[in-house]
Design a protein around this motif. Structure first.
Motif, short mmCIF file in Angstrom:
data_model
loop_
_atom_site.label_atom_id
_atom_site.label_comp_id
_atom_site.label_asym_id
_atom_site.label_seq_id
_atom_site.Cartn_x
_atom_site.Cartn_y
_atom_site.Cartn_z
N GLN A 49 0.84 -1.19 0.00
CA GLN A 49 0.00 0.00 0.00
C GLN A 49 0.88 1.25 0.00
O GLN A 49 1.55 1.53 0.98
N ALA A 50 0.88 1.96 -1.12
CA ALA A 50 1.62 3.22 -1.20
C ALA A 50 0.86 4.29 -0.44
O ALA A 50 -0.37 4.32 -0.44
N VAL A 51 1.60 5.15 0.23
CA VAL A 51 1.04 6.30 0.93
C VAL A 51 1.53 7.55 0.21
O VAL A 51 2.73 7.68 -0.06
N MET A 52 0.60 8.46 -0.11
CA MET A 52 0.92 9.66 -0.88
C MET A 52 0.45 10.89 -0.12
O MET A 52 -0.55 10.84 0.57
N GLY A 53 1.21 11.97 -0.28
CA GLY A 53 0.84 13.25 0.31
C GLY A 53 0.95 14.35 -0.73
O GLY A 53 1.49 14.14 -1.83
N ALA A 54 0.48 15.52 -0.39
CA ALA A 54 0.43 16.64 -1.34
C ALA A 54 1.81 17.04 -1.84
O ALA A 54 2.01 17.23 -3.04
N ALA A 55 2.79 17.18 -0.94
CA ALA A 55 4.13 17.61 -1.36
C ALA A 55 4.80 16.55 -2.22
O ALA A 55 5.46 16.88 -3.22
N LEU A 56 4.65 15.28 -1.87
CA LEU A 56 5.25 14.21 -2.67
C LEU A 56 4.57 14.12 -4.04
O LEU A 56 5.24 13.95 -5.05
N PHE A 57 3.26 14.31 -4.08
CA PHE A 57 2.55 14.31 -5.35
C PHE A 57 3.05 15.43 -6.25
O PHE A 57 3.28 15.23 -7.45
N ALA A 58 3.25 16.60 -5.69
CA ALA A 58 3.76 17.74 -6.47
C ALA A 58 5.15 17.42 -7.03
O ALA A 58 5.46 17.76 -8.18
N GLU A 59 5.97 16.75 -6.23
CA GLU A 59 7.31 16.35 -6.69
C GLU A 59 7.21 15.35 -7.84
O GLU A 59 7.93 15.44 -8.83
N TYR A 60 6.31 14.38 -7.71
CA TYR A 60 6.08 13.40 -8.78
C TYR A 60 5.62 14.10 -10.06
O TYR A 60 6.10 13.78 -11.15
N GLU A 61 4.69 15.04 -9.94
CA GLU A 61 4.19 15.75 -11.12
C GLU A 61 5.30 16.50 -11.84
O GLU A 61 5.39 16.47 -13.07
N ALA A 91 -2.89 4.65 -4.27
CA ALA A 91 -2.30 5.09 -3.01
C ALA A 91 -3.36 5.57 -2.02
O ALA A 91 -4.46 5.96 -2.39
N VAL A 92 -2.98 5.53 -0.76
CA VAL A 92 -3.77 6.12 0.31
C VAL A 92 -3.22 7.52 0.53
O VAL A 92 -1.99 7.70 0.64
N TRP A 93 -4.09 8.50 0.60
CA TRP A 93 -3.66 9.89 0.77
C TRP A 93 -3.58 10.22 2.25
O TRP A 93 -4.51 9.94 3.01
N GLN A 94 -2.45 10.82 2.64
CA GLN A 94 -2.17 11.09 4.05
C GLN A 94 -1.82 12.56 4.24
O GLN A 94 -0.83 13.04 3.70
N PRO A 95 -2.63 13.29 5.02
CA PRO A 95 -2.23 14.67 5.34
C PRO A 95 -1.10 14.67 6.37
O PRO A 95 -0.93 13.71 7.14
N ILE A 96 -0.32 15.72 6.36
CA ILE A 96 0.76 15.90 7.34
C ILE A 96 0.34 17.02 8.28
O ILE A 96 0.11 18.15 7.84
#
Length: 155
Positions: A49-61, A91-96
């Protein structure tokens, strides 16, 4: 065969929650035969199970769009974007809610560690283990591992 249930089982793999650093995605697309590709495949197949967050998503984009990174890779922009969409959908989205900064020598890695801590993941999978090990703050979890180390630990 299990004598209690009559079910045949070959191998039982441990499903693990992980944060996959962007460098694993890049290496997976550069070499579709290695450990990085297998880690990505496991996340897409929901075996991990991948865990994704807003900052990591922006980096991927940003990474998917960076032409210089993909010159020698036979994967088109449209294919990279579709793969990222599939990865994020799985992925499961995780806020920080709490930041641990500054901590790492490369400030661009801090958000990846923060996501792994916030998500309570078992592994932060990266090719950049040395930089994560040099942080000022030490955490019992997650373990920072290479793709090969991650795969070894679940088999």
């Amino acid at each position: 065969m299990n004598s209690l249930t009559g079910i045949t089982c070959d191998v039982i793999l441990h499903r693990m929650e992980i944060v996959q650093d962007t460098n694993v995605f890049v290496v997976a697309l550069r070499s579709q035969e290695g450990a990085s590709a297998e880690v990505l495949d496991r996340c897409l197949a929901l075996e991990d199970q991948a865990v994704m967050g807003a900052a990591l998503f922006a980096e991927y984009e940003q990474l998917v769009q960076r032409k210089s990174l993909w010159r020698a890779v036979p994967v088109t922009l449209a294919e990279r974007e579709a793969l990222l969409d599939d990865f994020c959908a799985a992925a499961v989205w995780q806020p920080i809610y709490f930041r641990w900064r500054p901590n790492l020598p490369d400030a661009d890695d801090d958000h990846v560690l923060e996501l792994a801590i916030a998500g309570g993941v078992e592994h932060l999978v990266t090719h950049n283990t040395r930089d994560f090990a040099r942080g000022e703050l030490k955490f019992a979890s997650p373990r920072v591992v290479t793709p090969a180390q991650h795969l070894e630990s679940i088999k």
